[in-house]
Design a protein around this motif. Structure first.
Motif, PDB file in Angstrom:
ATOM      1  N   PHE A 154       0.833  -1.207   0.000  1.00 17.68           N
ATOM      2  CA  PHE A 154       0.000   0.000   0.000  1.00 17.68           C
ATOM      3  C   PHE A 154       0.867   1.257   0.000  1.00 17.68           C
ATOM      4  O   PHE A 154       0.600   2.208  -0.746  1.00 17.68           O
ATOM      5  N   VAL A 155       1.907   1.267   0.806  1.00 20.13           N
ATOM      6  CA  VAL A 155       2.794   2.433   0.897  1.00 20.13           C
ATOM      7  C   VAL A 155       3.508   2.673  -0.428  1.00 20.13           C
ATOM      8  O   VAL A 155       3.564   3.814  -0.918  1.00 20.13           O
ATOM      9  N   ILE A 156       4.034   1.624  -1.024  1.00 19.54           N
ATOM     10  CA  ILE A 156       4.754   1.773  -2.297  1.00 19.54           C
ATOM     11  C   ILE A 156       3.802   2.240  -3.393  1.00 19.54           C
ATOM     12  O   ILE A 156       4.143   3.100  -4.202  1.00 19.54           O
ATOM     13  N   TRP A 157       2.582   1.696  -3.419  1.00 17.15           N
ATOM     14  CA  TRP A 157       1.611   2.141  -4.411  1.00 17.15           C
ATOM     15  C   TRP A 157       1.299   3.623  -4.232  1.00 17.15           C
ATOM     16  O   TRP A 157       1.245   4.377  -5.211  1.00 17.15           O
ATOM     17  N   ALA A 158       1.074   4.059  -2.971  1.00 17.60           N
ATOM     18  CA  ALA A 158       0.748   5.469  -2.719  1.00 17.60           C
ATOM     19  C   ALA A 158       1.904   6.374  -3.129  1.00 17.60           C
ATOM     20  O   ALA A 158       1.691   7.435  -3.731  1.00 17.60           O
ATOM     21  N   TRP A 159       3.138   5.985  -2.822  1.00 19.45           N
ATOM     22  CA  TRP A 159       4.296   6.793  -3.241  1.00 19.45           C
ATOM     23  C   TRP A 159       4.385   6.861  -4.753  1.00 19.45           C
ATOM     24  O   TRP A 159       4.603   7.920  -5.327  1.00 19.45           O
ATOM     25  N   SER A 160       4.230   5.733  -5.404  1.00 18.53           N
ATOM     26  CA  SER A 160       4.329   5.685  -6.859  1.00 18.53           C
ATOM     27  C   SER A 160       3.259   6.547  -7.514  1.00 18.53           C
ATOM     28  O   SER A 160       3.537   7.316  -8.440  1.00 18.53           O
ATOM     29  N   GLU A 161       2.043   6.412  -7.051  1.00 12.86           N
ATOM     30  CA  GLU A 161       0.933   7.179  -7.614  1.00 12.86           C
ATOM     31  C   GLU A 161       1.098   8.673  -7.358  1.00 12.86           C
ATOM     32  O   GLU A 161       0.856   9.490  -8.244  1.00 12.86           O
ATOM     33  N   SER A 162       1.537   9.032  -6.163  1.00 14.44           N
ATOM     34  CA  SER A 162       1.669  10.453  -5.838  1.00 14.44           C
ATOM     35  C   SER A 162       2.817  11.110  -6.593  1.00 14.44           C
ATOM     36  O   SER A 162       2.787  12.322  -6.831  1.00 14.44           O
ATOM     37  N   LEU A 163       3.823  10.337  -6.980  1.00 12.69           N
ATOM     38  CA  LEU A 163       4.960  10.901  -7.708  1.00 12.69           C
ATOM     39  C   LEU A 163       4.789  10.839  -9.233  1.00 12.69           C
ATOM     40  O   LEU A 163       5.590  11.419  -9.963  1.00 12.69           O
ATOM     41  N   SER A 164       3.727  10.167  -9.693  1.00 13.75           N
ATOM     42  CA  SER A 164       3.551  10.007 -11.138  1.00 13.75           C
ATOM     43  C   SER A 164       3.129  11.299 -11.830  1.00 13.75           C
ATOM     44  O   SER A 164       3.563  11.585 -12.942  1.00 13.75           O
ATOM     45  N   PHE A 194      -4.953  12.798  -6.131  1.00 17.38           N
ATOM     46  CA  PHE A 194      -5.757  11.603  -5.887  1.00 17.38           C
ATOM     47  C   PHE A 194      -5.372  10.947  -4.561  1.00 17.38           C
ATOM     48  O   PHE A 194      -6.232  10.611  -3.743  1.00 17.38           O
ATOM     49  N   VAL A 195      -4.081  10.758  -4.356  1.00 17.97           N
ATOM     50  CA  VAL A 195      -3.611  10.131  -3.112  1.00 17.97           C
ATOM     51  C   VAL A 195      -3.917  11.029  -1.918  1.00 17.97           C
ATOM     52  O   VAL A 195      -4.321  10.554  -0.857  1.00 17.97           O
ATOM     53  N   LYS A 196      -3.741  12.324  -2.095  1.00 15.97           N
ATOM     54  CA  LYS A 196      -4.032  13.270  -1.015  1.00 15.97           C
ATOM     55  C   LYS A 196      -5.511  13.194  -0.628  1.00 15.97           C
ATOM     56  O   LYS A 196      -5.853  13.171   0.548  1.00 15.97           O
ATOM     57  N   GLY A 197      -6.383  13.119  -1.622  1.00 15.63           N
ATOM     58  CA  GLY A 197      -7.810  12.980  -1.344  1.00 15.63           C
ATOM     59  C   GLY A 197      -8.152  11.641  -0.724  1.00 15.63           C
ATOM     60  O   GLY A 197      -9.020  11.538   0.143  1.00 15.63           O
ATOM     61  N   LEU A 198      -7.469  10.610  -1.173  1.00 11.83           N
ATOM     62  CA  LEU A 198      -7.696   9.270  -0.632  1.00 11.83           C
ATOM     63  C   LEU A 198      -7.335   9.205   0.848  1.00 11.83           C
ATOM     64  O   LEU A 198      -8.020   8.564   1.638  1.00 11.83           O
ATOM     65  N   PHE A 199      -6.285   9.896   1.231  1.00 13.81           N
ATOM     66  CA  PHE A 199      -5.837   9.854   2.616  1.00 13.81           C
ATOM     67  C   PHE A 199      -6.680  10.710   3.558  1.00 13.81           C
ATOM     68  O   PHE A 199      -6.433  10.738   4.750  1.00 13.81           O
ATOM     69  N   SER A 200      -7.668  11.398   3.029  1.00 18.33           N
ATOM     70  CA  SER A 200      -8.545  12.155   3.908  1.00 18.33           C
ATOM     71  C   SER A 200      -9.683  11.286   4.436  1.00 18.33           C
ATOM     72  O   SER A 200     -10.382  11.670   5.359  1.00 18.33           O
ATOM     73  N   GLY A 201      -9.860  10.091   3.871  1.00 21.01           N
ATOM     74  CA  GLY A 201     -10.913   9.179   4.311  1.00 21.01           C
ATOM     75  C   GLY A 201     -10.504   8.373   5.534  1.00 21.01           C
ATOM     76  O   GLY A 201      -9.326   8.206   5.854  1.00 21.01           O
ATOM     77  N   PHE A 202     -11.517   7.848   6.221  1.00 24.59           N
ATOM     78  CA  PHE A 202     -11.279   7.103   7.467  1.00 24.59           C
ATOM     79  C   PHE A 202     -10.482   5.826   7.224  1.00 24.59           C
ATOM     80  O   PHE A 202      -9.554   5.514   7.980  1.00 24.59           O
ATOM     81  N   ILE A 203     -10.839   5.081   6.186  1.00 26.84           N
ATOM     82  CA  ILE A 203     -10.178   3.797   5.946  1.00 26.84           C
ATOM     83  C   ILE A 203      -8.692   3.987   5.658  1.00 26.84           C
ATOM     84  O   ILE A 203      -7.846   3.261   6.186  1.00 26.84           O
TER      85      ILE A 203
END
Length: 125
Positions: free
Chosen positions: A39-49, A56-65
């Motif tokens: 999950f961490v590697i995917w989030a880093w990869s997506e946020s740096l793309s 997208f990742v920033k918005g995703l991290f605002s959710g509870f899950i």
């Protein structure tokens, strides 16, 4: 000759010392880190793309899950680090006696709980 064999094989009734619990928990957190790393590697990869990926990742991290997953990952990492330091100190010949080993295990688990609480405060507040 009468052989004495264990009669009670119910593992839930066997009391393990704190050092055994800390060691098992250290292994479990290592496995959890392996899976959390995807999950961490995917989030880093997506946020740096791209900029859109970052948003997208920033918005995703605002959710509870996502916050719960981040809190779990940080908590597992913190305990694994604390347990690893404890194991390194034990490899150097300290805390190998029964009393000091159990005490260091209890302290490591308590520090893990404190780190989890602090991680929760950091993420949610």
């Amino acid at each position: 000759m009468k052989k004495q064999r264990p009669v009670n094989l119910d593992l839930t009734t066997i009391s393990m010392p704190a050092a055994a619990k800390a060691s098992i928990f250290h292994r479990v957190t290592g496995v959890a880190l392996f899976f959390a790393l995807t999950f961490v590697i995917w989030a880093w990869s997506e946020s740096l793309s791209s900029a859109e990926g970052f948003e997208f990742v920033k918005g995703l991290f605002s959710g509870f899950i996502a916050k719960f997953i981040a809190w779990g990952t940080i908590s597992v990492l913190a305990y694994h680090l604390i347990g690893g330091i404890r194991h390194i100190i034990m490899d150097m010949g300290h805390w190998e006696e029964l009393e000091s080993g159990n005490l260091s295990a209890k302290i490591a688990m308590a520090l893990g709980v404190v780190a989890s609480v602090l991680a929760g405060v950091w993420i949610w507040f």
